[in-house]
Each structure stands twice: as C-alpha cells, then as structure tokens.
Design a protein around this motif. Structure first.
Motif, PDB file in Angstrom:
ATOM      1  N   MET A 469       0.824  -1.212   0.000  1.00 51.96           N
ATOM      2  CA  MET A 469       0.000   0.000   0.000  1.00 51.96           C
ATOM      3  C   MET A 469       0.859   1.263   0.000  1.00 51.96           C
ATOM      4  SD  MET A 469      -3.147  -0.959  -0.189  1.00 51.96           S
ATOM      5  CE  MET A 469      -4.236   0.296   0.455  1.00 51.96           C
ATOM      6  N   GLN A 470       2.021   1.201   0.641  1.00 51.95           N
ATOM      7  CA  GLN A 470       2.934   2.345   0.606  1.00 51.95           C
ATOM      8  C   GLN A 470       3.513   2.546  -0.798  1.00 51.95           C
ATOM      9  OE1 GLN A 470       5.666   1.203   3.719  1.00 51.95           O
ATOM     10  NE2 GLN A 470       4.675   2.508   5.228  1.00 51.95           N
ATOM     11  N   ILE A 471       3.789   1.427  -1.474  1.00 50.69           N
ATOM     12  CA  ILE A 471       4.370   1.499  -2.817  1.00 50.69           C
ATOM     13  C   ILE A 471       3.383   2.104  -3.816  1.00 50.69           C
ATOM     14  CG2 ILE A 471       5.201   0.105  -4.761  1.00 50.69           C
ATOM     15  CD1 ILE A 471       6.358  -1.845  -2.666  1.00 50.69           C
ATOM     16  N   VAL A 472       2.096   1.725  -3.701  1.00 52.14           N
ATOM     17  CA  VAL A 472       1.093   2.167  -4.691  1.00 52.14           C
ATOM     18  C   VAL A 472       0.266   3.342  -4.189  1.00 52.14           C
ATOM     19  CG1 VAL A 472       0.952  -0.115  -5.752  1.00 52.14           C
ATOM     20  CG2 VAL A 472      -0.595   0.462  -3.860  1.00 52.14           C
ATOM     21  N   ASP A 473       0.710   3.996  -3.104  1.00 48.62           N
ATOM     22  CA  ASP A 473       0.011   5.170  -2.556  1.00 48.62           C
ATOM     23  C   ASP A 473      -1.436   4.869  -2.193  1.00 48.62           C
ATOM     24  OD1 ASP A 473       2.253   6.812  -2.771  1.00 48.62           O
ATOM     25  OD2 ASP A 473       1.807   7.280  -4.876  1.00 48.62           O
ATOM     26  N   ASN A 475      -3.573   2.659  -3.377  1.00 50.28           N
ATOM     27  CA  ASN A 475      -4.494   2.152  -4.402  1.00 50.28           C
ATOM     28  C   ASN A 475      -4.428   0.619  -4.419  1.00 50.28           C
ATOM     29  OD1 ASN A 475      -6.120   1.637  -6.561  1.00 50.28           O
ATOM     30  ND2 ASN A 475      -4.964   2.861  -8.037  1.00 50.28           N
ATOM     31  N   PHE A 476      -5.245  -0.001  -3.578  1.00 48.80           N
ATOM     32  CA  PHE A 476      -5.194  -1.455  -3.420  1.00 48.80           C
ATOM     33  C   PHE A 476      -5.536  -2.186  -4.712  1.00 48.80           C
ATOM     34  CE2 PHE A 476      -7.475  -5.449  -2.595  1.00 48.80           C
ATOM     35  CZ  PHE A 476      -6.482  -6.172  -1.938  1.00 48.80           C
ATOM     36  N   PHE A 477      -6.436  -1.630  -5.515  1.00 53.89           N
ATOM     37  CA  PHE A 477      -6.961  -2.351  -6.680  1.00 53.89           C
ATOM     38  C   PHE A 477      -5.920  -2.574  -7.771  1.00 53.89           C
ATOM     39  CE2 PHE A 477     -10.676  -0.515  -4.630  1.00 53.89           C
ATOM     40  CZ  PHE A 477     -11.471  -1.639  -4.494  1.00 53.89           C
ATOM     41  N   LYS A 478      -4.759  -1.914  -7.652  1.00 54.75           N
ATOM     42  CA  LYS A 478      -3.693  -2.186  -8.610  1.00 54.75           C
ATOM     43  C   LYS A 478      -3.177  -3.621  -8.497  1.00 54.75           C
ATOM     44  CE  LYS A 478      -1.746   2.407  -9.463  1.00 54.75           C
ATOM     45  NZ  LYS A 478      -0.510   3.233  -9.392  1.00 54.75           N
ATOM     46  N   ILE A 479      -3.482  -4.252  -7.375  1.00 58.82           N
ATOM     47  CA  ILE A 479      -3.006  -5.622  -7.166  1.00 58.82           C
ATOM     48  C   ILE A 479      -3.643  -6.578  -8.176  1.00 58.82           C
ATOM     49  CG2 ILE A 479      -4.786  -6.446  -5.541  1.00 58.82           C
ATOM     50  CD1 ILE A 479      -2.478  -7.632  -3.874  1.00 58.82           C
ATOM     51  N   PHE A 480      -4.818  -6.211  -8.701  1.00 61.84           N
ATOM     52  CA  PHE A 480      -5.507  -7.087  -9.655  1.00 61.84           C
ATOM     53  C   PHE A 480      -4.930  -6.986 -11.065  1.00 61.84           C
ATOM     54  CE2 PHE A 480      -8.712  -6.268  -6.330  1.00 61.84           C
ATOM     55  CZ  PHE A 480      -8.924  -7.573  -5.920  1.00 61.84           C
ATOM     56  N   SER A 481      -3.929  -6.157 -11.231  1.00 62.80           N
ATOM     57  CA  SER A 481      -3.242  -6.093 -12.526  1.00 62.80           C
ATOM     58  C   SER A 481      -1.983  -6.964 -12.543  1.00 62.80           C
ATOM     59  CB  SER A 481      -2.865  -4.639 -12.843  1.00 62.80           C
ATOM     60  OG  SER A 481      -1.927  -4.148 -11.906  1.00 62.80           O
ATOM     61  N   ARG A 482      -1.723  -7.673 -11.439  1.00 65.71           N
ATOM     62  CA  ARG A 482      -0.523  -8.502 -11.328  1.00 65.71           C
ATOM     63  C   ARG A 482      -0.915  -9.964 -11.521  1.00 65.71           C
ATOM     64  NH1 ARG A 482       3.307  -4.956  -8.866  1.00 65.71           N
ATOM     65  NH2 ARG A 482       4.749  -6.691  -8.519  1.00 65.71           N
ATOM     66  N   PRO A 483      -0.399 -10.628 -12.550  1.00 66.12           N
ATOM     67  CA  PRO A 483      -0.835 -11.998 -12.889  1.00 66.12           C
ATOM     68  C   PRO A 483      -0.641 -13.013 -11.760  1.00 66.12           C
ATOM     69  CG  PRO A 483       0.460 -11.044 -14.684  1.00 66.12           C
ATOM     70  CD  PRO A 483       0.575 -10.110 -13.531  1.00 66.12           C
TER      71      PRO A 483
END
Length: 520
Positions: A469-473, A475-483
């Motif tokens: 969460m610190q890395i992506v500021d 934005n938790f939902f960015k995790i769903f872009s990681r295969p």
C-alpha cells in the motif's frame, strides 16, 4: 549441463568420509527435530563452527544431513505425542496422531518416512536441473505476491477447521488477533501488551508447544483423574533375535503396503512439487507448504470424511511437502544468494565461512561446488531414509509406554523446549498459558490448527499488505493487474469452494450413515 563435471562432483560427495559425516548429520537432525522446541535451524547453527576444520563438501553434507533429518524428525513427535517437533510438522499432527491413537503409529511413521524421502528427492532433483529457471520466477515476487500467497494459505483454514467451519473461523480469528501483538513493524507502536517478551510478537515456538503438547498433557491428565483413559490398540512389530531377522522386519515395516502406496503416491508427488515451489519463494517455508499440500490432498480425495480421523494420504501430503522445501529453499540461496528460509540463512553463513559467496557467480566460478551441493542434498535424503528405517521400530514403541509415565515426560520435554529457544522463563509461562487455552478450546470442539496457521500467515499478510500500500500510494486495486496475484486469488477462491463442498459432502455422508444405523 556438464554431466562429466556432475559425475566427478557427485563422486566426491559419495566418498566414504563424506557419507559418514552425512549420516552423523542425519542422526543428529532426527534427534533434534523430534524434540519439541529444538529446530533444525538450531542444530545447523550449533555445528557450523565445527565444519571449519573439514573440507567444504564434507561440512556442507553434514549440515544438509541435519537439515533433512530435522525436517523428518519433526513428524516423529507429531505422530507419537501430538507435538510437532518442528513448525513444518504441524500439519502432520492432523492425521498422524489419530493414526497413532488407534494403534497404527508404526504405519504412520513408515508413511511419513517414505513420503519425506520422496518429497526430498523431488526437491533435490528439481534443484539440480531447474534451479536457474525457478529462481528467475522467485524474483518476480514482491510484497503484493507475498500478500496474495498469504491469502491463499489462509484459505486453507476452512479445510482444517474440523467438523465446524464456524468454530474453525473463530479459532483463525483468535490466531490473527494474537498475531498482531508486539511492535508495529511500520509505525513502531507497541500493540496490546507492553511486556518485553511480547515486543517481537507472540513467541511462536512456545505457542506451538503450548497449543499442542501442553494442552494434550492437560487433556490426558484429566482422563487419568476421571479414569477414562481410552484403551490403546497396541500393534507391535515382531522382530527376531538374529540381526538378519531384525533387518528384514525393518525393511518390511519401512515400506508402505501396496494398498497404502496406491492411496498415497499421487499425494507424495504433488506434495513434493508444492513444497519445492513454495520453498523456492524466499520467506515462505515448510509449514506453509505442508498446510497447502494437506488442503490439496483433502480437496482431491474421494473420501474427505476420513480426514481428521487418521487419513494416510494426509500424512503423505504434509511430509512430502515440508521435505520438498529442503531442495526448494536451496534454489534462491545458490542462484540468487538469498536464503529461502531460516535453515538456508544459517547455511549461507557456512558457505561464506568457507570462502564461497552464494549467488549467480557460483554457477560461473564454482560450478563444481554447486553440483557437489546438489549431490550432498541427495545423499542427505538417502541418509535420513536409512537412519529412519533402522529406528522406526524403536520410535513406534513410545506409543506403548504407560500414560502415567509418558505424560510427565512430555510435559518436561515441552517446557525445556520452550525455554531452549531464548533461554527465557517468560516463554515457559507463555507455553503453559497457551496450553490451558488450547485445552479449553479443544474441550469445546475448536480446532487448534487454524490458530497456528493464522500465527504463521497473519503477520506475513499484514506486513506485505502495508508495504504494498505504501508502494502504490494506497491504491489497493492495482493488485488485480498482477498476474501472479490473480493466480493466488483464484486458487484461494477454488480452495474455499471445494472445502465448503467437501464439508457438505461429509455432513451428508454422516447423516446418511446415522439414518441407516437407526433403521437397523
């Protein structure tokens, strides 16, 4: 691959002197692993200075013997006295101890030994031929992937919840709650308690010993007071007086029967592969691999209702997975210079002490040493197999000791093991407290395994989520872009669905059996 170099390196490993050190390591590892609280990591750390006077191959072979022997040794106490000798053997308790209680301790020990060997060999072979490729995959793991792996591991809780999923989830929540105790790794705040003993979090090994060993002692003590000690079914193996007859009986007893082999072989293979993959991820370990493999065995079983009551495939799945981790954990150590777990972290110190820096350059500058390590791991698995074969009859006799003698011995070993970790009486008192908690929870039908799994994965999921969460500021939902994350989330959903379906199947079968009994 240079097969001539492999042959010469393996020849150095399988010399008489090196094999002797390997067998000594395997004996020490099994003894250390079978005593609650004394982990293989401790054994390796104690013996690293003694390898300084040996040549590198002999020294590493002895340390790997301790590593592999300790992984198997943890199952001995798990099966016989309901106490995992190492955290990696925690899943073995679920099926191994019920088998011992119904008089099949020898059978459970042989399945554990054979499965450990198969899983270890799978891990060693994959390490030998595929380590550069798997290490490249491990490099793709960041905080998001570790969080997703932890969520997948936590989904296993439904499978190990016992008869009541609700009570299993309550146990898991309790484990997650006490897993938050200690100094917040991100902000530095002290959470819940201000006792110095809790600053680094809940003492894990004393918690493990308390939940399984001390609680079992209290339960048995209650049975003794009430005069309701369950009758033991004793099945001892007959051995002749002659050495030849004894060795024949040992060989016969150490190999699972054909019926058992038909049941367990798919789970041994799957467990070895699961263990190697999870072991190759730095920070994961044999405890996570064992529970994941156990859950997969229950999911794919045609008779999930047998799990929790002494299913041989559960023992095979757990033991092959945690021993497969021995090869998997060596992959990032050799290929990346990153220890896969605490055992390989100590082994890394041994490498450096002998003048070798683990990492990619070892495959360029010291390829013969890399191949020698591959051979040493194979030799270590063979060594603990032979030692286990010779000792399985002796180990199984523990179950026949009278309870009024065995119970105090278990209690003393448990408290000594709790003290040995940090030489702290606080850990001893904490183990006793957790033993009382575990006793009360079991008395009212709550499973203890979800607590243990939550203690392992709770801090891992929290710390990696907060880092991500610190890395992506935020934005938790960015995790769903990681295969890789999507893969683990999908596996978690699949695990939950199949666990719930299996639980309904078990309840339906029990209801039908009850109705048929009432008709009779």
């Amino acid at each position: 691959m240079d097969f001539s170099l492999i042959a010469s390196s393996f020849g150095q490993v399988f010399s008489l002197t090196t094999l002797l050190y390997t067998f000594l390591g395997a004996v020490g590892g099994i003894l250390i692993g079978s005593i609650p609280g004394l982990t293989a990591t401790m054994g390796i750390a104690l013996l690293v200075p003694f390898t300084y006077g040996l040549d590198f191959v002999s020294g590493v072979a002895m340390l790997l013997g301790i590593f592999c022997g300790g992984m198997y040794g943890g199952s001995i106490s798990a099966i016989l006295i309901h106490t995992p000798g190492t955290p990696a053997a925690a899943a073995t308790v679920l099926e191994g101890y019920p088998m011992g209680q119904r008089g099949e301790a020898g059978r459970a020990l042989t399945i554990s030994l054979f499965s450990s060997f198969v899983g270890g060999i799978i891990g060693a072979l994959i390490m030998t031929f595929l380590s550069p490729y798997i290490s490249n995959m491990a490099l793709k793991f960041g905080p998001a992937e570790f969080f997703a792996l932890a969520i997948f591991g936590l989904s296993v809780i439904v499978s190990i919840s016992g008869k009541s999923i609700i009570k299993g989830l309550i146990s898991a929540c309790f484990g997650l709650l006490i897993g938050c105790v200690g100094i917040d790794k991100t902000c530095g705040y002290i959470r819940f308690f201000t006792f110095p003993g809790f600053y680094d979090g809940i003492p894990f090994i004393p918690a493990l010993i308390g939940l399984f060993a001390v609680s079992e002692v209290l339960a048995n003590f209650e049975h003794l007071l009430e005069g309701t000690v369950p009758e033991k079914v004793q099945r001892t193996y007959k051995t002749g007086n002659a050495i030849g007859n004894y060795l024949k009986s040992v060989v016969k007893n150490v190999i699972p029967s054909l019926a058992d082999f038909k049941v367990i072989w798919p789970h041994m293979i799957k467990g070895g592969l699961i263990g190697t993959f999870i072991g190759a991820i730095p920070g994961a370990g044999g405890d996570i691999a064992a529970f994941v493999s156990y859950s997969e065995a229950k999911r794919s079983s045609k008779h999930p209702e047998k799990f929790g009551h002494g299913a041989p495939e559960g023992v095979a799945a757990a033991e092959s997975a945690n021993n497969g981790c021995s090869g998997g954990a060596m992959i990032p150590l050799l290929a990346l210079g990153v220890p896969g777990d605490s055992n390989t972290a100590v082994l890394m110190g041994a490498f450096i002490m002998h003048g070798f820096q683990p990492g990619p350059m070892m495959y360029v500058e010291h390829l013969n040493i890399v191949y020698a390590v591959f051979g040493a791991l194979l030799a270590a698995n063979l060594a603990f197999l032979v030692v286990g074969m010779l000792g399985v009859n002796l180990f199984s006799k523990v179950i026949n000791i009278q309870r009024y003698i065995l119970i105090p011995c278990i209690l003393v070993l448990s408290l000594v093991g709790s003290y040995a970790i940090n030489q702290s009486m606080f850990d001893v008192f904490f183990a006793i407290v957790m033993g009382v908690v575990g006793y009360l929870l079991q008395k009212y039908g709550f499973s203890l395994s979800p607590i243990l799994l939550s203690l392992i994965l709770g801090p891992m999921s929290e710390s990696n989520l907060r880092r991500y969460m610190q890395i992506v500021d935020g934005n938790f939902f960015k995790i769903f872009s990681r295969p890789i994350c999507l893969l683990f989330f999908a596996l978690a959903i699949l695990s939950l669905i199949t666990a719930v379906l299996n639980q309904r199947k078990i309840e339906r079968n029990e209801r039908q059996e009850l109705e048929s009994n009432n008709k009779v």
